[in-house]
Design an enzyme around this catalytic site. Structure first.
Site, PDB file in Angstrom:
ATOM      1  N   ASP A  69       0.869  -1.183   0.000  1.00  0.00           N
ATOM      2  CA  ASP A  69       0.000   0.000   0.000  1.00  0.00           C
ATOM      3  C   ASP A  69       0.903   1.230   0.000  1.00  0.00           C
ATOM      4  OD1 ASP A  69      -2.756  -0.851   0.040  1.00  0.00           O
ATOM      5  OD2 ASP A  69      -2.418  -1.607   2.060  1.00  0.00           O
ATOM      6  N   ARG A  77       3.956   2.945   2.967  1.00  0.00           N
ATOM      7  CA  ARG A  77       4.738   2.012   3.783  1.00  0.00           C
ATOM      8  C   ARG A  77       6.237   2.224   3.626  1.00  0.00           C
ATOM      9  NH1 ARG A  77       0.040   1.498   6.158  1.00  0.00           N
ATOM     10  NH2 ARG A  77      -1.387  -0.002   5.191  1.00  0.00           N
ATOM     11  N   ARG A 143      -7.237  10.542   1.684  1.00  0.00           N
ATOM     12  CA  ARG A 143      -6.742   9.565   0.703  1.00  0.00           C
ATOM     13  C   ARG A 143      -7.465   9.720  -0.632  1.00  0.00           C
ATOM     14  NH1 ARG A 143      -7.875   4.078   3.662  1.00  0.00           N
ATOM     15  NH2 ARG A 143      -6.782   3.177   1.848  1.00  0.00           N
ATOM     16  N   LYS A 173      -9.609   1.154  -5.773  1.00  0.00           N
ATOM     17  CA  LYS A 173     -10.339   0.766  -4.561  1.00  0.00           C
ATOM     18  C   LYS A 173     -11.125   1.969  -4.040  1.00  0.00           C
ATOM     19  CE  LYS A 173      -6.231   1.515  -1.645  1.00  0.00           C
ATOM     20  NZ  LYS A 173      -5.171   0.876  -0.866  1.00  0.00           N
ATOM     21  N   HIS A 174     -12.203   1.779  -3.279  1.00  0.00           N
ATOM     22  CA  HIS A 174     -12.785   0.509  -2.803  1.00  0.00           C
ATOM     23  C   HIS A 174     -14.173   0.400  -3.423  1.00  0.00           C
ATOM     24  CE1 HIS A 174      -9.981   1.951   0.333  1.00  0.00           C
ATOM     25  NE2 HIS A 174      -9.693   0.682   0.529  1.00  0.00           N
ATOM     26  N   HIS A 186     -12.125  -1.557   9.015  1.00  0.00           N
ATOM     27  CA  HIS A 186     -11.107  -2.304   9.748  1.00  0.00           C
ATOM     28  C   HIS A 186     -11.630  -2.744  11.112  1.00  0.00           C
ATOM     29  CE1 HIS A 186      -8.585  -0.107   6.837  1.00  0.00           C
ATOM     30  NE2 HIS A 186      -7.735  -1.109   6.977  1.00  0.00           N
ATOM     31  N   ASP A 256     -10.455  -7.168  -0.172  1.00  0.00           N
ATOM     32  CA  ASP A 256      -9.788  -6.450   0.909  1.00  0.00           C
ATOM     33  C   ASP A 256      -9.421  -7.486   1.976  1.00  0.00           C
ATOM     34  OD1 ASP A 256      -8.712  -4.365   2.371  1.00  0.00           O
ATOM     35  OD2 ASP A 256     -10.480  -3.085   2.209  1.00  0.00           O
TER      36      ASP A 256
END
Length: 347
Positions: A69, A77, A143, A173-174, A186, A256
């Site tokens: 990601d 990351r 985002r 996404k998503h 999450h 996901d």
């Protein structure tokens, strides 16, 4: 078959424990159901260390897909030795006063992101985010490029073409849109109670123009009860009737993370993986839960990819692109100038 021979792709993408492979990692990588690895912040340090880890993964499982990601902003990351990319919302802000400049920056962002990831032999990033920024979803928030689906599609399209110039696939996404719900999938199961007509006329308008350029799509762990009782990633209505048939999407579908709370209502780990694949996912992700990964691998061992799923997933492999240090320097300078201008404007 020797250890160095590529194994067929399996239907499961999982993670590894740290900056070096453990014996348990190696065993999972060799499992016949394994097809990919997703890297997290705990796996990365310097560019040299990431390259060594990727090489070790590929040595253990030749032919595997390796992803990360790397969107920019708070979801990036790889940082040490990599350009710190602003959140995509900043591109949307630029678009509000200079459309051409925003498109130029979006293309440069995609190409830089792709070239940097290719330098450490990563196949693709889970980007772009095509959700709308409606000031509702904190987990999406900055985002997203914009609230206007036309602007999202325009900027995402440029970012996708930038990625492609670097030899890298794009994963949208998503699907069909996470921006209209406050809950974070999450930790909870978000419910979007809007009618299908509203979703089609708003959220899906960000997806439609770029579907032909996306090698993969990740569906949301969100329930849209006016359309189907199941979250989109487990819904044949969303993935088969709408995405495949109505929208004529031909790329791969990657679930996901099946360890997220938004997936728990489907059942245990094995049931979630089976349900996602039955709905139409070509590959399923299981992250940060090695025990669940073992359960899913065991359950999927005798459920190989179909030839069509394998063809779709193979298109996610990065394409060779001639290294161009001067181009990389120019892209970094372009992005650095934008970042500095952004910091001055928001100070």
């Amino acid at each position: 078959m020797s250890k160095n021979d590529p194994l067929p792709l399996g239907p499961v993408m999982l993670d590894v424990a740290g900056t070096e492979l453990t014996p348990e990692d190696r065993e999972r990588l060799r499992h016949p159901a394994t097809g990919g690895v997703i890297l997290f912040a705990r796996n990365v340090g310097t560019a040299e260390q990431v390259s060594a880890l990727v090489a070790a993964i590929r040595a253990e499982r030749p032919g595997i897909l390796i992803a990360v990601d790397q969107e920019g902003g708070r979801v990036q990351r790889l940082r040490d030795g990599f350009t710190a990319i602003p959140p995509m919302r900043q591109l949307g802000h630029v678009h509000d006063y200079d459309r051409n400049k925003a498109c130029e920056l979006a293309h440069a962002t995609g190409e830089l992101l792709g070239r940097e990831l290719r330098s450490v032999d990563i196949d693709f990033s889970f980007t772009p985010v095509l959700d709308r920024d409606l000031d509702i979803s904190e987990i999406i928030g900055d985002r997203a490029f914009h609230y206007d689906p036309d602007v999202i599609a325009r900027l995402a399209g440029e970012l996708i073409r930038g990625l492609s110039a670097a030899g890298m696939a794009a994963v949208g996404k998503h699907f069909p849109g996470h921006g209209a719900v406050a809950a974070d999938s999450h930790v909870a199961l978000p419910v979007d109670d809007r009618p299908l007509s509203e979703i089609e006329n708003q959220d899906l308008e960000a997806f439609r123009p770029v579907l032909g350029e996306l090698e993969a799509i990740m569906p949301a762990h969100v329930v849209y009860p006016q359309v189907d009782e199941h979250p989109a990633g487990f819904s044949r209505v969303w993935l088969q009737d709408i995405l495949r048939r109505e929208l004529r999407y031909r790329g791969a579908i990657l679930s996901d993370d099946l360890a997220m709370a938004g997936a728990e209502g489907i059942g245990g780990p094995a049931e979630r993986a089976a349900a996602a694949r039955a709905a139409g996912c070509d590959m399923v992700l299981i992250c940060n839960q090695p025990e669940q990964a073992d359960i899913i691998l065991a359950a999927q061992a005798d459920q190989p990819l179909s030839p069509e799923s394998r063809r779709r997933l193979e298109r996610l492999r990065a394409r060779p692109v001639e290294p161009d240090p001067q181009r990389l320097v120019a892209l970094r300078a372009q992005l650095t100038h934008w970042i500095q201008a952004t910091q001055i404007a928001t100070a």
